[in-house]
Design a protein around this motif. Structure first.
Motif, PDB file in Angstrom:
ATOM      1  N   GLN A  32      12.605  44.073 -11.188  1.00 30.59           N
ATOM      2  CA  GLN A  32      11.773  44.899 -10.314  1.00 30.59           C
ATOM      3  C   GLN A  32      10.594  44.101  -9.743  1.00 30.59           C
ATOM      4  OE1 GLN A  32      10.839  48.010 -13.111  1.00 30.59           O
ATOM      5  NE2 GLN A  32      12.471  49.319 -12.341  1.00 30.59           N
ATOM      6  N   ILE A  33      10.356  42.915 -10.285  1.00 32.90           N
ATOM      7  CA  ILE A  33       9.277  42.054  -9.806  1.00 32.90           C
ATOM      8  C   ILE A  33       9.716  41.450  -8.474  1.00 32.90           C
ATOM      9  CG2 ILE A  33       7.863  40.020 -10.322  1.00 32.90           C
ATOM     10  CD1 ILE A  33       7.483  42.475 -12.234  1.00 32.90           C
ATOM     11  N   GLU A  34       8.885  41.583  -7.458  1.00 29.26           N
ATOM     12  CA  GLU A  34       9.236  41.145  -6.104  1.00 29.26           C
ATOM     13  C   GLU A  34       9.680  39.673  -6.065  1.00 29.26           C
ATOM     14  OE1 GLU A  34      10.155  41.893  -2.298  1.00 29.26           O
ATOM     15  OE2 GLU A  34       9.342  43.399  -3.647  1.00 29.26           O
ATOM     16  N   GLU A  35       8.983  38.799  -6.831  1.00 31.02           N
ATOM     17  CA  GLU A  35       9.276  37.366  -6.778  1.00 31.02           C
ATOM     18  C   GLU A  35      10.603  37.023  -7.437  1.00 31.02           C
ATOM     19  OE1 GLU A  35       6.348  38.635  -7.862  1.00 31.02           O
ATOM     20  OE2 GLU A  35       5.068  38.113  -6.157  1.00 31.02           O
ATOM     21  N   TYR A  36      11.140  37.947  -8.189  1.00 36.17           N
ATOM     22  CA  TYR A  36      12.436  37.722  -8.840  1.00 36.17           C
ATOM     23  C   TYR A  36      13.495  37.374  -7.800  1.00 36.17           C
ATOM     24  CZ  TYR A  36      16.385  38.576 -11.992  1.00 36.17           C
ATOM     25  OH  TYR A  36      17.532  38.448 -12.759  1.00 36.17           O
ATOM     26  N   LYS A  37      13.402  38.005  -6.641  1.00 40.84           N
ATOM     27  CA  LYS A  37      14.370  37.776  -5.563  1.00 40.84           C
ATOM     28  C   LYS A  37      14.248  36.370  -4.968  1.00 40.84           C
ATOM     29  CE  LYS A  37      14.195  42.612  -4.332  1.00 40.84           C
ATOM     30  NZ  LYS A  37      12.917  43.290  -4.384  1.00 40.84           N
ATOM     31  N   LEU A  38      13.119  35.706  -5.212  1.00 37.83           N
ATOM     32  CA  LEU A  38      12.895  34.365  -4.673  1.00 37.83           C
ATOM     33  C   LEU A  38      13.482  33.262  -5.553  1.00 37.83           C
ATOM     34  CD1 LEU A  38       9.157  34.767  -3.590  1.00 37.83           C
ATOM     35  CD2 LEU A  38      11.215  35.049  -2.177  1.00 37.83           C
ATOM     36  N   LEU A  39      13.908  33.613  -6.737  1.00 41.11           N
ATOM     37  CA  LEU A  39      14.436  32.611  -7.658  1.00 41.11           C
ATOM     38  C   LEU A  39      15.773  32.062  -7.173  1.00 41.11           C
ATOM     39  CD1 LEU A  39      13.753  34.441 -11.035  1.00 41.11           C
ATOM     40  CD2 LEU A  39      12.629  32.350 -10.248  1.00 41.11           C
ATOM     41  N   ALA A  40      15.939  30.770  -7.345  1.00 39.58           N
ATOM     42  CA  ALA A  40      17.244  30.148  -7.090  1.00 39.58           C
ATOM     43  C   ALA A  40      18.210  30.645  -8.161  1.00 39.58           C
ATOM     44  CB  ALA A  40      17.114  28.628  -7.149  1.00 39.58           C
ATOM     45  N   THR A  41      19.485  30.565  -7.882  1.00 41.23           N
ATOM     46  CA  THR A  41      20.494  31.048  -8.815  1.00 41.23           C
ATOM     47  C   THR A  41      20.340  30.411 -10.190  1.00 41.23           C
ATOM     48  OG1 THR A  41      22.015  31.449  -6.999  1.00 41.23           O
ATOM     49  CG2 THR A  41      22.984  31.288  -9.196  1.00 41.23           C
ATOM     50  N   CYS A  42      20.051  29.120 -10.229  1.00 47.31           N
ATOM     51  CA  CYS A  42      19.935  28.427 -11.521  1.00 47.31           C
ATOM     52  C   CYS A  42      18.819  29.020 -12.378  1.00 47.31           C
ATOM     53  CB  CYS A  42      19.729  26.930 -11.321  1.00 47.31           C
ATOM     54  SG  CYS A  42      18.266  26.475 -10.359  1.00 47.31           S
ATOM     55  N   ALA A  43      17.717  29.412 -11.769  1.00 49.12           N
ATOM     56  CA  ALA A  43      16.589  29.995 -12.506  1.00 49.12           C
ATOM     57  C   ALA A  43      16.839  31.469 -12.809  1.00 49.12           C
ATOM     58  CB  ALA A  43      15.297  29.835 -11.716  1.00 49.12           C
ATOM     59  N   GLU A  44      17.393  32.182 -11.844  1.00 49.23           N
ATOM     60  CA  GLU A  44      17.652  33.612 -12.031  1.00 49.23           C
ATOM     61  C   GLU A  44      18.610  33.832 -13.196  1.00 49.23           C
ATOM     62  OE1 GLU A  44      19.694  37.299 -11.976  1.00 49.23           O
ATOM     63  OE2 GLU A  44      20.684  35.482 -11.277  1.00 49.23           O
ATOM     64  N   LEU A  45      19.634  33.010 -13.300  1.00 42.10           N
ATOM     65  CA  LEU A  45      20.591  33.157 -14.391  1.00 42.10           C
ATOM     66  C   LEU A  45      19.924  32.972 -15.753  1.00 42.10           C
ATOM     67  CD1 LEU A  45      23.733  31.376 -12.909  1.00 42.10           C
ATOM     68  CD2 LEU A  45      23.447  33.824 -13.369  1.00 42.10           C
ATOM     69  N   GLU A  46      19.045  32.003 -15.851  1.00 43.33           N
ATOM     70  CA  GLU A  46      18.367  31.751 -17.130  1.00 43.33           C
ATOM     71  C   GLU A  46      17.413  32.891 -17.482  1.00 43.33           C
ATOM     72  OE1 GLU A  46      19.236  29.338 -19.303  1.00 43.33           O
ATOM     73  OE2 GLU A  46      20.781  29.057 -17.785  1.00 43.33           O
ATOM     74  N   LEU A  47      16.608  33.316 -16.515  1.00 41.61           N
ATOM     75  CA  LEU A  47      15.663  34.403 -16.753  1.00 41.61           C
ATOM     76  C   LEU A  47      16.421  35.687 -17.093  1.00 41.61           C
ATOM     77  CD1 LEU A  47      12.613  34.831 -16.770  1.00 41.61           C
ATOM     78  CD2 LEU A  47      12.763  35.473 -14.370  1.00 41.61           C
ATOM     79  N   SER A  48      17.511  35.931 -16.398  1.00 43.98           N
ATOM     80  CA  SER A  48      18.323  37.110 -16.651  1.00 43.98           C
ATOM     81  C   SER A  48      18.931  37.072 -18.050  1.00 43.98           C
ATOM     82  CB  SER A  48      19.431  37.198 -15.601  1.00 43.98           C
ATOM     83  OG  SER A  48      20.183  38.358 -15.779  1.00 43.98           O
ATOM     84  N   THR A  49      19.432  35.919 -18.440  1.00 40.99           N
ATOM     85  CA  THR A  49      20.030  35.784 -19.771  1.00 40.99           C
ATOM     86  C   THR A  49      18.999  36.001 -20.869  1.00 40.99           C
ATOM     87  OG1 THR A  49      21.711  34.257 -18.957  1.00 40.99           O
ATOM     88  CG2 THR A  49      21.250  34.187 -21.314  1.00 40.99           C
TER      89      THR A  49
END
Length: 121
Positions: A32-49
């Motif tokens: 829900q954090i706006e900047e979450y959408k700015l993450l590259a796939t490599c970072a988003e996957l780690e944060l999501s995990t």
């Protein structure tokens, strides 16, 4: 022994935990954090995990109360873990490490605000 500086923070933490428990599940999601959408796939996957999937701790069996664990009980541990994982997975883009840590920090800030609102009701 808790010093006089640590006592207000500890008291606030205990109040938030009791309010969250008394009020039932609190749905606070990092995506829900706006900047979450700015993450590259490599970072988003780690944060999501780490946070969304609760892979390495703070799992709550789906009751949506893991926020307190991530942001108050273990925030330094998870900040360090997020930084290390993102740095490893996004070696060509060090800015992703900073962005991921900012997203985590914003998640904790917004969640703290939501819990404070519940306490004020």
């Amino acid at each position: 022994m808790v010093g006089s500086r640590g006592f207000p923070a500890l008291a606030f933490l205990l109040a938030l935990v009791s309010v969250a428990g008394a009020s039932g599940p609190t749905s606070i999601f990092i995506d829900q954090i706006e900047e979450y959408k700015l993450l590259a796939t490599c970072a988003e996957l780690e944060l999501s995990t780490i946070v969304r999937n609760m892979k390495w701790g703070c799992g709550d069996g789906g009751s949506y109360q893991s926020f307190t664990c991530f942001c108050y009980e273990s925030s330094a541990k998870f900040s360090s873990m997020i930084g290390a994982h993102v740095m490893t997975q996004c070696p060509d883009d060090p800015s992703q490490n900073t962005t991921a840590l900012e997203v985590f920090s914003s998640y904790c800030d917004i969640g703290g605000s939501k819990l404070a609102e519940i306490a004020g009701e």
